[in-house]
Design a protein around this motif. Structure first.
Motif, short mmCIF file in Angstrom:
data_model
loop_
_atom_site.label_atom_id
_atom_site.label_comp_id
_atom_site.label_asym_id
_atom_site.label_seq_id
_atom_site.Cartn_x
_atom_site.Cartn_y
_atom_site.Cartn_z
N ARG A 97 41.17 33.20 46.12
CA ARG A 97 39.71 33.17 46.06
C ARG A 97 39.26 34.59 45.69
O ARG A 97 38.77 35.34 46.51
N LEU A 98 39.46 34.92 44.42
CA LEU A 98 39.36 36.29 43.97
C LEU A 98 37.94 36.84 43.97
O LEU A 98 37.74 38.03 44.25
N ASP A 99 36.94 36.03 43.67
CA ASP A 99 35.56 36.52 43.70
C ASP A 99 35.19 36.96 45.11
O ASP A 99 34.59 38.02 45.31
N GLU A 100 35.56 36.16 46.10
CA GLU A 100 35.28 36.51 47.49
C GLU A 100 36.09 37.73 47.92
O GLU A 100 35.62 38.57 48.69
N ALA A 101 37.30 37.85 47.39
CA ALA A 101 38.14 39.01 47.71
C ALA A 101 37.48 40.30 47.24
O ALA A 101 37.41 41.27 47.99
N VAL A 102 36.97 40.28 46.02
CA VAL A 102 36.33 41.48 45.47
C VAL A 102 35.10 41.84 46.31
O VAL A 102 34.89 43.02 46.63
N ASN A 124 41.88 53.18 49.78
CA ASN A 124 42.71 53.26 48.57
C ASN A 124 43.38 51.93 48.26
O ASN A 124 43.45 51.52 47.10
N ASN A 125 43.87 51.24 49.29
CA ASN A 125 44.45 49.91 49.08
C ASN A 125 43.41 48.94 48.55
O ASN A 125 43.71 48.12 47.68
N ALA A 126 42.19 49.02 49.08
CA ALA A 126 41.11 48.13 48.62
C ALA A 126 40.80 48.39 47.15
O ALA A 126 40.65 47.46 46.36
N ARG A 127 40.71 49.67 46.77
CA ARG A 127 40.45 50.01 45.36
C ARG A 127 41.54 49.44 44.45
O ARG A 127 41.25 48.87 43.40
N GLU A 128 42.80 49.62 44.86
CA GLU A 128 43.92 49.12 44.06
C GLU A 128 43.86 47.60 43.90
O GLU A 128 44.08 47.08 42.81
N LYS A 129 43.53 46.91 44.98
CA LYS A 129 43.46 45.45 44.92
C LYS A 129 42.33 44.99 44.00
O LYS A 129 42.50 44.05 43.23
N ILE A 130 41.19 45.66 44.06
CA ILE A 130 40.06 45.30 43.18
C ILE A 130 40.46 45.50 41.72
O ILE A 130 40.20 44.65 40.87
N LEU A 131 41.09 46.63 41.42
CA LEU A 131 41.51 46.89 40.04
C LEU A 131 42.50 45.84 39.55
O LEU A 131 42.39 45.37 38.41
N LEU A 132 43.46 45.47 40.37
CA LEU A 132 44.43 44.44 39.98
C LEU A 132 43.76 43.10 39.74
O LEU A 132 44.09 42.40 38.78
N ILE A 133 42.82 42.74 40.61
CA ILE A 133 42.10 41.47 40.44
C ILE A 133 41.33 41.48 39.13
O ILE A 133 41.40 40.53 38.35
N ARG A 134 40.61 42.57 38.88
CA ARG A 134 39.82 42.65 37.65
C ARG A 134 40.70 42.64 36.41
O ARG A 134 40.36 42.02 35.40
N ILE A 137 41.82 39.07 35.89
CA ILE A 137 40.70 38.26 35.38
C ILE A 137 40.50 38.55 33.90
O ILE A 137 40.34 37.64 33.08
N ASP A 138 40.51 39.85 33.52
CA ASP A 138 40.34 40.22 32.10
C ASP A 138 41.46 39.63 31.25
O ASP A 138 41.20 39.12 30.16
N ARG A 139 42.69 39.69 31.75
CA ARG A 139 43.83 39.13 31.00
C ARG A 139 43.67 37.63 30.80
O ARG A 139 43.93 37.10 29.73
N ASN A 140 43.24 36.94 31.85
CA ASN A 140 43.07 35.49 31.77
C ASN A 140 41.94 35.11 30.84
O ASN A 140 41.99 34.07 30.18
#
Length: 143
Positions: A97-102, A124-134, A137-140
């Motif tokens: 549930r990536l939108d809610e995660a961000v 820092n972990n939160a920033r990394e997770k947001i970047l990976l999710i984005r 999403i961009d790749r998809n």
């Protein structure tokens, strides 16, 4: 907290229901239960406890049974909110549930707290997770 750190799940499962019964609006206990369920990979079960802790943070209330305002431990309370937003975001990631995660992780980033080392690691972990999710999403979207 001690039982959790020592991974004494039997004692933890024995004491948690009583703790919740006595202090149903304690952000410390609610975070602990959320953390415990997260560590057991029970992500869907962890989210309501983390959200209840965050509701205490947002409303600045500690324990409704005692009708206390949680004011004297605000720094600790802020740290609990950072942890709850972060763990909630991690649960949403695990549930895809990536939108809610961000949203949760961005709230983690915006919460102020003075526990610098622990906060810095979580943020820092939160920033990394947001970047990976984005990035995912961009790749998809390009496919």
């Amino acid at each position: 907290q001690t039982y959790f750190m020592e991974e004494d799940l039997e004692s933890l499962f024995a004491i948690v229901p009583r703790s919740l019964q006595w202090c149903d609006k304690s952000p410390h206990i609610l975070n602990l239960v959320g953390r415990m369920l997260y560590s057991l990979e029970l992500y869907l079960a962890a989210i309501p406890y983390l959200q209840a802790s965050l509701d205490c943070y947002i409303n600045r209330t500690y324990n409704s049974n005692l009708s206390c305002q949680f004011e004297t431990f605000s720094t600790s309370f802020d740290f609990l909110a950072i942890e709850a937003f972060y763990l909630q975001g991690c649960c949403y990631i695990a549930l895809n549930r990536l939108d809610e995660a961000v949203i949760s992780l961005e709230k983690c980033l915006s919460t102020n707290c003075e526990f610098s080392d622990a906060r810095e690691k979580i943020v820092n972990n939160a920033r990394e997770k947001i970047l990976l999710i984005r990035e995912n999403i961009d790749r998809n979207l390009k496919i």
